[in-house]
Design a protein around this motif. Structure first.
Motif, short mmCIF file in Angstrom:
data_model
loop_
_atom_site.label_atom_id
_atom_site.label_comp_id
_atom_site.label_asym_id
_atom_site.label_seq_id
_atom_site.Cartn_x
_atom_site.Cartn_y
_atom_site.Cartn_z
N UNK A 122 0.86 -1.19 0.00
CA UNK A 122 0.00 0.00 0.00
C UNK A 122 0.90 1.24 0.00
N UNK A 123 0.82 2.02 -1.06
CA UNK A 123 1.66 3.23 -1.18
C UNK A 123 1.06 4.36 -0.36
N UNK A 124 -0.25 4.49 -0.41
CA UNK A 124 -0.93 5.50 0.40
C UNK A 124 -2.35 5.03 0.61
N UNK A 125 -2.97 5.52 1.69
CA UNK A 125 -4.36 5.15 1.94
C UNK A 125 -4.53 4.44 3.27
N UNK A 126 -5.74 3.96 3.51
CA UNK A 126 -6.10 3.31 4.77
C UNK A 126 -7.18 2.29 4.53
N UNK A 127 -7.05 1.14 5.18
CA UNK A 127 -8.06 0.08 5.02
C UNK A 127 -7.96 -0.89 6.17
N UNK A 128 -8.99 -1.73 6.31
CA UNK A 128 -8.85 -2.93 7.12
C UNK A 128 -9.01 -4.11 6.17
N UNK A 129 -8.29 -5.19 6.50
CA UNK A 129 -8.26 -6.37 5.64
C UNK A 129 -8.61 -7.59 6.47
N UNK A 130 -9.49 -8.42 5.95
CA UNK A 130 -9.75 -9.72 6.56
C UNK A 130 -9.13 -10.78 5.66
N UNK A 131 -8.10 -11.45 6.20
CA UNK A 131 -7.36 -12.44 5.42
C UNK A 131 -7.91 -13.83 5.68
N UNK A 132 -7.68 -14.75 4.75
CA UNK A 132 -8.21 -16.11 4.94
C UNK A 132 -7.65 -16.74 6.21
N UNK A 133 -8.49 -17.41 6.97
CA UNK A 133 -8.05 -18.11 8.16
C UNK A 133 -7.93 -17.22 9.38
N UNK A 152 -10.17 -14.36 11.42
CA UNK A 152 -11.45 -13.66 11.44
C UNK A 152 -11.32 -12.15 11.71
N UNK A 153 -10.19 -11.74 12.32
CA UNK A 153 -10.10 -10.36 12.76
C UNK A 153 -9.54 -9.44 11.67
N UNK A 154 -10.18 -8.32 11.44
CA UNK A 154 -9.65 -7.37 10.46
C UNK A 154 -8.32 -6.79 10.95
N UNK A 155 -7.42 -6.58 10.01
CA UNK A 155 -6.12 -5.98 10.31
C UNK A 155 -6.09 -4.59 9.68
N UNK A 156 -5.68 -3.58 10.44
CA UNK A 156 -5.58 -2.22 9.89
C UNK A 156 -4.29 -2.09 9.10
N UNK A 157 -4.41 -1.57 7.88
CA UNK A 157 -3.25 -1.40 6.99
C UNK A 157 -3.29 0.02 6.45
N UNK A 158 -2.10 0.66 6.42
CA UNK A 158 -2.08 2.01 5.86
C UNK A 158 -0.88 2.17 4.93
N UNK A 159 -0.79 3.33 4.30
CA UNK A 159 0.30 3.61 3.38
C UNK A 159 1.65 3.26 4.00
N UNK A 160 2.52 2.59 3.23
CA UNK A 160 3.82 2.18 3.72
C UNK A 160 3.83 0.76 4.25
N UNK A 161 2.65 0.15 4.37
CA UNK A 161 2.55 -1.22 4.88
C UNK A 161 2.17 -2.17 3.74
N UNK A 162 2.20 -3.46 4.04
CA UNK A 162 1.93 -4.47 3.01
C UNK A 162 1.30 -5.70 3.64
N UNK A 163 0.64 -6.49 2.83
CA UNK A 163 0.15 -7.80 3.32
C UNK A 163 0.20 -8.79 2.17
N UNK A 164 0.26 -10.09 2.56
CA UNK A 164 0.28 -11.15 1.56
C UNK A 164 -1.00 -11.94 1.63
#
Lengths: 103, 103
Positions: B56-67, B69-81
């Motif tokens: 994520x280059x910029x912005x804000x979101x929450x992500x629910x990944x497989x397996x 249940x809890x949303x993870x907060x992600x913002x610009x400068x962060x990443x997820x797989x």
């Protein structure tokens, strides 16, 4: 799918109108630039520095160009030019994918 | 502004969710691909084929990944797989600019 080859692309997007208009900058080997952009439905006024050629890949809009009071309907496959140091108003009625070249 | 150099870019955008999620495909000299994308505020569910790295280059979101249940907060400068052949749910709260790599 057509491509621009042997180019550089700026990673960060250009973001306008709260993300309803966005583009990516493509830099060609001769140093010239184009942007690949998207406009969501809405009304937008843009100011030009250089003259611009707007090629619409897909979508629908009406455009009010400088010196012409009447809106012109433009859709995917069509294009329009905008003079330097001017402004133009676009009313986008369907999500529009475009290439902007600086002339 | 950082760039991808010596690449090809597909002119036509990838358009999802009525244009609220869009991306451009970048093709590298080794044939691998990434997409440069934008997500406007909203909730989206995506299905993966290959595993994906979302930077994520910029912005804000929450992500629910497989397996998980809890949303993870992600913002610009962060990443997820995201694993291959799975799905993930994103709740975008600020316009988000991303690079998606296929792993």
């Amino acid at each position: 799918m057509s491509e621009f080859n042997n180019v550089s692309v700026v990673k960060e997007a250009n973001i306008y109108f709260e993300g309803k208009v966005t583009s990516r900058t493509v830099i060609f080997p001769d140093g010239s630039r184009k942007t690949l952009g998207l406009m969501l439905p809405g009304e937008y006024t843009f100011n030009t520095g250089s003259a611009e050629l707007m090629e619409i890949l897909s979508g629908e809009m009406t455009v009010v160009l400088p010196g012409s009071p009447d809106p012109v309907a433009i859709k995917g496959g069509e294009a329009f030019e905008v003079p330097e140091n001017s402004s133009f108003k676009v009313n986008v009625t369907a999500v529009s994918d475009y290439i902007c070249s600086f002339l």
